[in-house]
Design a protein around this motif. Structure first.
Motif, PDB file in Angstrom:
ATOM      1  N   MET A 349      72.002  90.924  41.857  1.00  0.00           N
ATOM      2  CA  MET A 349      71.931  90.370  42.524  1.00  0.00           C
ATOM      3  C   MET A 349      71.015  91.948  42.734  1.00  0.00           C
ATOM      4  SD  MET A 349      75.643  89.810  43.576  1.00  0.00           S
ATOM      5  CE  MET A 349      77.049  90.755  42.651  1.00  0.00           C
ATOM      6  N   VAL A 350      69.774  90.853  43.950  1.00  0.00           N
ATOM      7  CA  VAL A 350      69.109  92.726  43.805  1.00  0.00           C
ATOM      8  C   VAL A 350      69.046  92.570  45.864  1.00  0.00           C
ATOM      9  CG1 VAL A 350      66.585  93.367  43.938  1.00  0.00           C
ATOM     10  CG2 VAL A 350      67.431  91.462  42.164  1.00  0.00           C
ATOM     11  N   ALA A 351      69.059  93.820  45.977  1.00  0.00           N
ATOM     12  CA  ALA A 351      69.193  94.311  47.509  1.00  0.00           C
ATOM     13  C   ALA A 351      67.742  95.679  47.310  1.00  0.00           C
ATOM     14  CB  ALA A 351      70.334  94.332  48.025  1.00  0.00           C
ATOM     15  N   VAL A 352      68.206  95.578  48.388  1.00  0.00           N
ATOM     16  CA  VAL A 352      66.360  97.318  48.575  1.00  0.00           C
ATOM     17  C   VAL A 352      67.276  97.256  50.369  1.00  0.00           C
ATOM     18  CG1 VAL A 352      64.338  97.510  49.455  1.00  0.00           C
ATOM     19  CG2 VAL A 352      64.890  95.642  47.798  1.00  0.00           C
ATOM     20  N   GLU A 353      67.452  98.789  50.229  1.00  0.00           N
ATOM     21  CA  GLU A 353      67.975  99.671  50.956  1.00  0.00           C
ATOM     22  C   GLU A 353      66.507 100.575  51.491  1.00  0.00           C
ATOM     23  OE1 GLU A 353      71.302 102.549  52.720  1.00  0.00           O
ATOM     24  OE2 GLU A 353      70.988 102.392  50.506  1.00  0.00           O
ATOM     25  N   GLU A 354      66.034 100.314  52.596  1.00  0.00           N
ATOM     26  CA  GLU A 354      65.025 101.284  53.661  1.00  0.00           C
ATOM     27  C   GLU A 354      66.072 102.434  53.781  1.00  0.00           C
ATOM     28  OE1 GLU A 354      61.617 100.594  56.353  1.00  0.00           O
ATOM     29  OE2 GLU A 354      63.348  99.915  57.355  1.00  0.00           O
ATOM     30  N   MET A 355      64.854 103.584  53.669  1.00  0.00           N
ATOM     31  CA  MET A 355      65.750 104.977  53.243  1.00  0.00           C
ATOM     32  C   MET A 355      65.668 105.503  54.901  1.00  0.00           C
ATOM     33  SD  MET A 355      67.026 105.638  50.631  1.00  0.00           S
ATOM     34  CE  MET A 355      67.809 106.873  51.082  1.00  0.00           C
ATOM     35  N   ASP A 356      64.488 105.441  55.812  1.00  0.00           N
ATOM     36  CA  ASP A 356      64.912 105.781  57.470  1.00  0.00           C
ATOM     37  C   ASP A 356      65.930 105.773  57.991  1.00  0.00           C
ATOM     38  OD1 ASP A 356      62.009 107.096  56.850  1.00  0.00           O
ATOM     39  OD2 ASP A 356      61.720 104.923  57.841  1.00  0.00           O
ATOM     40  N   ASP A 357      66.311 104.628  58.073  1.00  0.00           N
ATOM     41  CA  ASP A 357      67.741 104.083  58.608  1.00  0.00           C
ATOM     42  C   ASP A 357      68.655 103.633  58.214  1.00  0.00           C
ATOM     43  OD1 ASP A 357      66.231 102.076  58.389  1.00  0.00           O
ATOM     44  OD2 ASP A 357      66.731 101.378  60.523  1.00  0.00           O
ATOM     45  N   VAL A 379      68.983  90.349  56.150  1.00  0.00           N
ATOM     46  CA  VAL A 379      68.293  91.260  56.233  1.00  0.00           C
ATOM     47  C   VAL A 379      67.949  92.344  57.446  1.00  0.00           C
ATOM     48  CG1 VAL A 379      65.782  91.468  56.891  1.00  0.00           C
ATOM     49  CG2 VAL A 379      66.621  90.236  54.996  1.00  0.00           C
ATOM     50  N   GLY A 380      67.821  93.578  57.864  1.00  0.00           N
ATOM     51  CA  GLY A 380      68.456  94.092  58.634  1.00  0.00           C
ATOM     52  C   GLY A 380      69.362  95.007  59.060  1.00  0.00           C
ATOM     53  N   GLN A 381      70.666  94.385  58.516  1.00  0.00           N
ATOM     54  CA  GLN A 381      72.029  94.961  58.461  1.00  0.00           C
ATOM     55  C   GLN A 381      72.442  95.903  58.028  1.00  0.00           C
ATOM     56  OE1 GLN A 381      73.548  93.940  61.120  1.00  0.00           O
ATOM     57  NE2 GLN A 381      72.922  92.019  61.294  1.00  0.00           N
ATOM     58  N   LYS A 382      73.318  97.037  58.480  1.00  0.00           N
ATOM     59  CA  LYS A 382      73.893  98.110  57.497  1.00  0.00           C
ATOM     60  C   LYS A 382      75.014  98.059  56.810  1.00  0.00           C
ATOM     61  CE  LYS A 382      72.247 101.925  61.058  1.00  0.00           C
ATOM     62  NZ  LYS A 382      71.209 102.310  60.063  1.00  0.00           N
ATOM     63  N   PRO A 383      74.764  98.361  55.628  1.00  0.00           N
ATOM     64  CA  PRO A 383      75.872  98.305  54.978  1.00  0.00           C
ATOM     65  C   PRO A 383      77.562  97.780  55.141  1.00  0.00           C
ATOM     66  CG  PRO A 383      74.147 100.399  53.405  1.00  0.00           C
ATOM     67  CD  PRO A 383      74.041  99.569  55.225  1.00  0.00           C
ATOM     68  N   ASP A 384      78.134  99.105  56.119  1.00  0.00           N
ATOM     69  CA  ASP A 384      78.626  98.041  56.469  1.00  0.00           C
ATOM     70  C   ASP A 384      79.343  97.224  57.275  1.00  0.00           C
ATOM     71  OD1 ASP A 384      77.099  99.338  58.699  1.00  0.00           O
ATOM     72  OD2 ASP A 384      78.552 101.237  59.248  1.00  0.00           O
ATOM     73  N   ARG A 385      78.003  96.883  58.088  1.00  0.00           N
ATOM     74  CA  ARG A 385      77.835  94.756  58.589  1.00  0.00           C
ATOM     75  C   ARG A 385      78.050  94.153  58.080  1.00  0.00           C
ATOM     76  NH1 ARG A 385      75.863  95.412  63.901  1.00  0.00           N
ATOM     77  NH2 ARG A 385      77.065  92.881  63.684  1.00  0.00           N
TER      78      ARG A 385
END
Length: 468
Positions: A349-357, A379-385
């Motif tokens: 599995m591959v995921a990319v997290e943007e550091m700004d938000d 896409v566009g969700q935060k991990p806790d969602r």
């Protein structure tokens, strides 16, 4: 040395002794525009004929009357001539008149003002004895010393007055005085503003030539029919044709028929509306039949006529060779497609997290399948969602550790999708991705399901390890 006295200086002194007689003669001639003889003037004024003749001679020298001879009779008229000093002072040029000895016998107000002097300090003195000497130079002195010498007209001379620089175009005219003596008239036209404007124009032209020669774009101009009227030297490098070979041609002359039609179809709406073309990419055929891709822009040249109606004079713009750019873009696109194909088809599995938000901006197909939601939702969700609470907390801690270390870490954590019966052991490698300025922009996470594998209890000391 005694001052040189010329006729114009002597006349006013005599005239001041007989103001009434002089005024009566000029008024009499003004009322008799056909002219009068000496006898008629003497009879009308009641004075001696010889006295009238003497007054008329004085008025002749002063330029206030003219004389014509009809047989033996001499007829006098009120002069229509403008006095020489009045003519000189009406000119914007600087003027002085010198005799054969180099004495100044006339100087207008303009030259006196420029040299900051007066007539009393100037008239009758040698040129080099006055403030007008700043206009003295070897060629002028040679002309004074040899009046028969021919000297070129239009010479430009440069003078410094105070801290200011002035330029004059000098004209020297051979002059003959009433007594037959030779002299010269010097006319100095100030062209300082013109010289400075020409210098600025020369500098602008030089800057333009340097600019169009050094920049990679080709600058062009065309008439209202599209025929090229100017093209910068860079054209030879880009197109393989010299400017002379391209002037008079149209861009479509260097295109194949299909390309020509496509190009004209693209720019026709802008031509009809007399607006700027959008950037148009087209294929240009070089003399060796090699096709290059150029990106061309164009802007209309429009002025208003005498009736304030817009008139199209032509077009101007620039173009550049984008063949290599297109090739590089194509290679990057192909490489991206290749990498995307790999990422989409690997079992991890591959995921990319943007550091700004801290939002998740990419998931591959394996991650989408594992989490159980389509990537359009993820896409566009935060991990806790999207992750279970325990795994979301782990995700936040591991991200913070990567930020702290500014390097990759390895972590292990369980992931529960439906209770203890469906727990999976996941090994996650998090890799920081930096911008060109060295700032961390993203974290790439590669997640492997190791539930079925035997997990070693010993891990390298430089890894980040978490267990439930």
């Amino acid at each position: 040395m005694s001052k040189y006295i010329y006729p114009d200086q002597a006349i006013p002194t005599m005239m001041q002794s007989y103001p009434a007689e002089m005024s009566r003669i000029t008024e009499l001639l003004r009322s008799n525009p056909r002219g009068m003889s000496v006898g008629e003037i003497a009879s009308s004024l009641g004075i001696n004929r010889n006295t009238a003749a003497r007054y008329l001679d004085m008025l002749l020298v002063a330029g206030q009357v003219d004389k014509r001879t009809f047989g033996k009779a001499k007829v006098y008229f009120l002069s229509q001539r403008v006095p020489i000093h009045a003519m000189l002072n009406s000119s914007s040029d600087l003027v002085m008149i010198l005799n054969a000895e180099g004495q100044i016998i006339q100087a207008n107000d303009q030259i006196l003002s420029f040299c900051r002097t007066t007539r009393e300090e100037t008239i009758g003195f040698l040129l080099e004895e006055t403030r007008l000497a700043i206009f003295s130079h070897p060629a002028l002195m040679a002309q004074i010393n040899d009046p028969g010498r021919k000297i070129g007209s239009g010479e430009v001379i440069r003078l410094m007055r105070g801290g200011d620089e002035h330029f004059f175009r000098q004209k020297i005219i051979q002059t003959v005085f009433d007594n037959g003596g030779p002299g010269i008239t010097i006319i100095l036209e100030e062209i300082t503003d013109q010289v400075r404007a020409e210098e600025k124009l020369r500098q602008s032209e030089e800057m333009f030539r340097t600019l169009v020669s050094d920049i990679s774009d080709v600058i062009w101009a065309a008439d209202e029919k599209g025929a090229i009227t100017y093209i910068s030297p860079r054209a030879e490098t880009v197109c393989g044709l010299s400017p002379d070979e391209m002037i008079g041609c149209r861009f479509t002359d260097f295109m194949k028929d299909d390309e020509k039609k496509r190009f004209l179809r693209t720019i026709q709406p802008s031509i009809s509306a007399r607006t700027a073309w959008p950037l148009v990419e087209c294929n240009f055929m070089k003399p060796d039949n090699q096709s290059i891709a150029i990106e061309l822009s164009g802007n209309p040249i429009i002025i208003n006529d005498a009736e304030n109606r817009p008139v199209l004079l032509g077009y101007r713009g620039s173009f550049r060779n984008v063949t290599e750019r297109n090739r590089a873009v194509k290679q990057v696109r192909q490489w991206k497609e290749f990498l995307t194909s790999i990422v989409e088809n690997i079992p991890d599995m591959v995921a990319v997290e943007e550091m700004d938000d801290n939002t998740l901006v990419f998931f591959n197909h394996a991650a989408e399948e594992f989490i159980g939601f389509p990537r359009e939702f993820l896409v566009g969700q935060k991990p806790d969602r999207i992750f279970p609470e325990e795994y979301a907390a782990f995700w936040a801690r591991s991200t913070a550790e990567v930020e702290r270390l500014q390097e990759s870490i390895l972590a292990i954590q369980t992931f529960s999708r439906g209770g203890e019966s469906d727990q999976r052991m996941l090994r996650t490698k998090k890799i920081p991705i930096f911008s060109s300025k060295g700032q961390m922009r993203y974290i790439l996470s590669i997640i492997t399901d190791i539930t079925e594998e035997k997990i070693s209890e010993t891990f390298p000391t430089d890894t980040f390890l978490m267990k439930t």
